[in-house]
Design an enzyme around this catalytic site. Structure first.
Site, mmCIF file in Angstrom:
data_model
loop_
_atom_site.group_PDB
_atom_site.id
_atom_site.type_symbol
_atom_site.label_atom_id
_atom_site.label_comp_id
_atom_site.label_asym_id
_atom_site.label_seq_id
_atom_site.Cartn_x
_atom_site.Cartn_y
_atom_site.Cartn_z
ATOM 1 N N LYS A 12 5.161 2.608 -9.968
ATOM 2 C CA LYS A 12 5.102 3.416 -11.182
ATOM 3 C C LYS A 12 6.477 4.010 -11.489
ATOM 4 C CE LYS A 12 2.469 7.404 -12.856
ATOM 5 N NZ LYS A 12 1.338 8.287 -12.571
ATOM 6 N N GLU A 33 10.317 2.944 0.084
ATOM 7 C CA GLU A 33 9.773 1.764 0.777
ATOM 8 C C GLU A 33 9.774 0.553 -0.150
ATOM 9 O OE1 GLU A 33 8.412 4.738 0.628
ATOM 10 O OE2 GLU A 33 7.501 5.330 2.549
ATOM 11 N N GLY A 54 -1.497 7.066 -9.280
ATOM 12 C CA GLY A 54 -1.326 5.902 -8.399
ATOM 13 C C GLY A 54 -2.633 5.448 -7.769
ATOM 14 N N ARG A 55 -3.383 6.397 -7.194
ATOM 15 C CA ARG A 55 -4.611 6.011 -6.483
ATOM 16 C C ARG A 55 -5.761 5.685 -7.431
ATOM 17 N NH1 ARG A 55 -2.910 11.034 -5.761
ATOM 18 N NH2 ARG A 55 -4.171 12.827 -6.331
ATOM 19 N N GLU A 62 -6.049 12.034 -0.693
ATOM 20 C CA GLU A 62 -4.900 12.460 -1.485
ATOM 21 C C GLU A 62 -5.397 13.297 -2.669
ATOM 22 O OE1 GLU A 62 -0.701 10.334 -1.640
ATOM 23 O OE2 GLU A 62 -2.088 9.409 -3.041
ATOM 24 N N HIS A 70 -20.455 -1.413 17.491
ATOM 25 C CA HIS A 70 -20.078 -1.677 18.880
ATOM 26 C C HIS A 70 -18.841 -0.883 19.253
ATOM 27 C CE1 HIS A 70 -22.968 -5.007 19.314
ATOM 28 N NE2 HIS A 70 -22.858 -4.987 17.992
ATOM 29 N N LYS A 97 9.284 13.210 2.412
ATOM 30 C CA LYS A 97 10.213 12.292 1.728
ATOM 31 C C LYS A 97 11.605 12.917 1.653
ATOM 32 C CE LYS A 97 7.085 10.327 -1.742
ATOM 33 N NZ LYS A 97 6.874 10.240 -3.184
HETATM 34 C C1 G6Q Z 1 -1.013 7.972 -5.529
HETATM 35 C C2 G6Q Z 1 0.319 8.448 -5.211
HETATM 36 C C3 G6Q Z 1 1.136 7.515 -4.353
HETATM 37 C C4 G6Q Z 1 1.908 6.461 -5.119
HETATM 38 C C5 G6Q Z 1 2.947 5.847 -4.174
HETATM 39 C C6 G6Q Z 1 3.746 4.758 -4.839
HETATM 40 O O1 G6Q Z 1 -1.806 8.562 -6.224
HETATM 41 O O2 G6Q Z 1 0.953 8.822 -6.364
HETATM 42 O O3 G6Q Z 1 0.390 6.872 -3.347
HETATM 43 O O4 G6Q Z 1 1.060 5.500 -5.629
HETATM 44 O O5 G6Q Z 1 3.791 6.851 -3.702
HETATM 45 O O6 G6Q Z 1 4.433 5.268 -5.935
HETATM 46 P P1 G6Q Z 1 5.147 4.303 -6.953
HETATM 47 O O7 G6Q Z 1 4.118 3.474 -7.619
HETATM 48 O O8 G6Q Z 1 5.868 5.192 -7.915
HETATM 49 O O9 G6Q Z 1 6.098 3.435 -6.161
#
Ligand code: G6Q
Length: 555
Positions: free
Chosen positions: A218, A224, A280-281, A366, A397, A517
């Site tokens: 996003k 990462e 994001g989630r 989250e 199990h 971070k």
């Molecule tokens: C989800 C968070 C988080 C996000 C990641 C990746 O709700 O916002 O998990 O999706 O940190 O972020 P980017 O899509 O910006 O790389």
């Protein structure tokens, strides 16, 4: 900047612990705490048929919960007093309910059918959603048909999604869940971890000329993802004779940040957009789902969106007492806040849902792992429980022992399907027999009398007693289809929403991921510098950094 204007009035005015229904539930809990599910069932033969709800093809049996009709009534009153109706309407209307980021929360717009209108800042976002879906569909069709060629003219056979968190967990989960419907001639992989092993293993057997990367981010700034994206670009360009022009054929982006996408070298014509009102989630059904669409095709992807939308409509319009996400959300609150249950186990009896619990961990934790209310006051009650789980029957199990006979109360969600996607002999009946047996064993257990009657020696009896009275929900559907997956995900999204409304917290920000971070950015140069750095952390962190520096030199 001043505090954003609250667009949702009438909620959060009465602190949770002061709401009438909350107090009534506290008193009611004192009675319920003593009552065993055995007697609830014995005293009420209709219970198993009555305490169920069915909508859009999902059947929920919630009768094996430690509740009575009175509990449900009080929980629904609590939802009413907490302003749930107004909050649902506010979300669907596009109000900026994510107040700490001043954003609307409109994942429901991602699956709104063409022709509907939802406005954000005066603009109808539904046509924008469909324009992106059309662009994704066109691209997917070109790749899937072989019309889109790699730099050397080869067909694309491998797709690697690079992303993390919300830009990874949804795509991975959906790919695994819908593998049955995917194009088996193509390979899909997902790289998320900054640990180089993740990337190295993902590409180890792939040919760069046949490999397409989707950089899903996003922000397009995530450490990462950008590290993996640069490594991928080097791997791809090197493997294609060093020609930088190849990037245009082997990289596409999913992002809201066109500037950074262009800076990375991806043609923004090959960028699939989304919006700040998609968390994001909550984004697996946005362009973040491009890998899903490439795997299953645009039509099947749209069927999944339709499933989401059906559950959205159910959530928005159905009275609370028959509303699946609301019932499940309220039950989660009941155990979390009254019984002190710290976790919820999600147990899908469907191998294709193997990543569903991991996906739910982010969605739930989250969202509701928050310690202050919307107005910044510290909460004096527990918020988001820990969600975890594994597919059945494997978990049986392993950790089920603790659920059956341990000292903790762990409410469970069992998820089963009547029809297997890979029918083989007796497997499905054996699988579903285990769903029903587990919920029965958890609820009713086995008394010492029963154990003794079996001829068990006295000393062994306590070890073989099952207390029972362990609650569970059972969700049953006909078959795992793309549509059903959409319904299931939306069910949990709205359950999480319901819980967040009761707790009066913001389920849509995630400030808790920021501090680590920032600190990592400070530590990176301390690890990389050749000179011995002057360290000013605490003595533990200083010591660990020094030890790491020595150890990495040792090889
Ligand atoms: C989800 C968070 C988080 C996000 C990641 C990746 O709700 O916002 O998990 O999706 O940190 O972020 P980017 O899509 O910006 O790389």
């Amino acid at each position: 900047m001043g505090a954003p204007v609250r667009t949702t009035k009438g909620q959060g005015t009465t602190p949770l612990a002061k709401r009438k229904a909350w107090k009534a539930l506290q008193a009611h809990y004192k009675t319920m705490q003593q009552i065993h599910l055995r007697s609830l069932f014995a005293d009420d033969p209709e219970r198993g048929g009555r305490m169920t709800a069915e909508a859009v093809g999902l059947f929920l049996d919630y009768s094996k919960n430690r509740i009575t009709d009175e509990t449900v009534k009080l929980l629904i009153e609590l939802a009413g007093e907490s302003g749930l109706r107004a909050r649902i309407d506010a979300m669907f209307r596009g109000d900026k309910i994510n107040i700490t980021e001043n954003r609307a929360v409109l994942h429901v717009a991602l699956r709104a059918p063409e022709g509907e209108s939802i406005f954000v800042d005066g603009e109808d976002v539904v046509p924008q959603v469909h324009a992106v879906l059309d662009k994704m569909a066109e691209f997917s069709n070109r790749v899937r048909s072989g019309e889109w060629k790699g730099h050397t003219g080869s067909r694309i056979r491998n797709v690697i999604n690079i992303g993390i968190g919300g830009s990874d967990l949804g795509p991975v989960m959906a790919y695994e869940a819908l593998k049955h419907y995917s194009d088996r001639a193509m390979t899909f992989r997902f790289v998320s971890n900054v640990d180089s092993t993740d990337f190295a293993e993902a590409v180890s057997d792939l040919d760069p000329s046949e490999t397409l990367f989707i950089v899903s981010s996003k922000t397009f700034t995530t450490l990462e993802t950008m590290t993996n994206a640069h490594t991928a670009r080097a791997w791809s360009v090197n493997g294609l004779g060093g020609d930088e022009k190849s990037v245009a054929r082997h990289f596409v982006a999913v992002s809201t940040n066109a500037t950074e996408v262009a800076r990375f070298g991806i043609d923004t014509a090959n960028m699939f957009g989304f919006w700040d009102w998609v968390g994001g989630r909550y984004s697996m059904d946005s362009a973040i789902g491009l890998s899903t669409m490439l795997a299953i095709g645009p039509e099947t992807f749209r069927a999944m969106l339709d499933g989401f939308h059906q559950m959205d409509e159910h959530f928005r319009t159905t009275p609370f007492e028959r509303n699946l996400p609301i019932l499940m959300g309220l039950l989660a609150v009941w155990y979390n806040d009254f019984f002190g249950a710290e976790t919820v186990a999600v147990l899908p009896y469907e191998q294709y849902l193997k990543r569903f619990p991991a996906y739910l961990q982010q969605l739930t934790m989250e969202s509701n792992g928050k310690h202050v209310t919307l107005d910044g006051t510290a909460v004096n009650y527990a918020t988001g429980p820990i969600y975890w789980g594994e597919p059945g029957t494997n978990g049986q199990h392993s950790f089920y022992q603790l659920i059956h006979q341990g000292t903790r109360l762990i409410p469970c969600d069992f998820i089963g399907f009547a029809q297997p996607l890979n029918p083989l002999g007796r497997h499905q009946d054996l699988l579903l027999a285990n769903v029903f047996a587990q919920t029965e064993a958890l609820a009713f257990g086995k008394t010492s009398e029963q154990v003794k009657k079996e001829g068990t020696p006295d000393w062994l009896v306590p070890h073989r007693v099952f207390e029972g009275n362990r609650p569970s929900n059972t969700l049953l559907a006909e078959r795992l289809t793309p549509e059903t997956l959409g319904k299931l995900v939306a069910l949990y999204e709205h359950s999480v929403f319901t819980q967040g409304v009761i707790w009066n917290i913001n389920s849509f920000d995630q400030w808790g991921v920021e501090l680590g971070k920032v600190l990592a950015q400070r530590i990176i140069p301390e690890l990389e510098t050749k000179e011995e750095p002057a360290l000013s952390h605490d003595s533990s962190t200083n010591n660990l950094i020094r030890r790491y520096r020595r150890l990495k030199e040792a090889s």
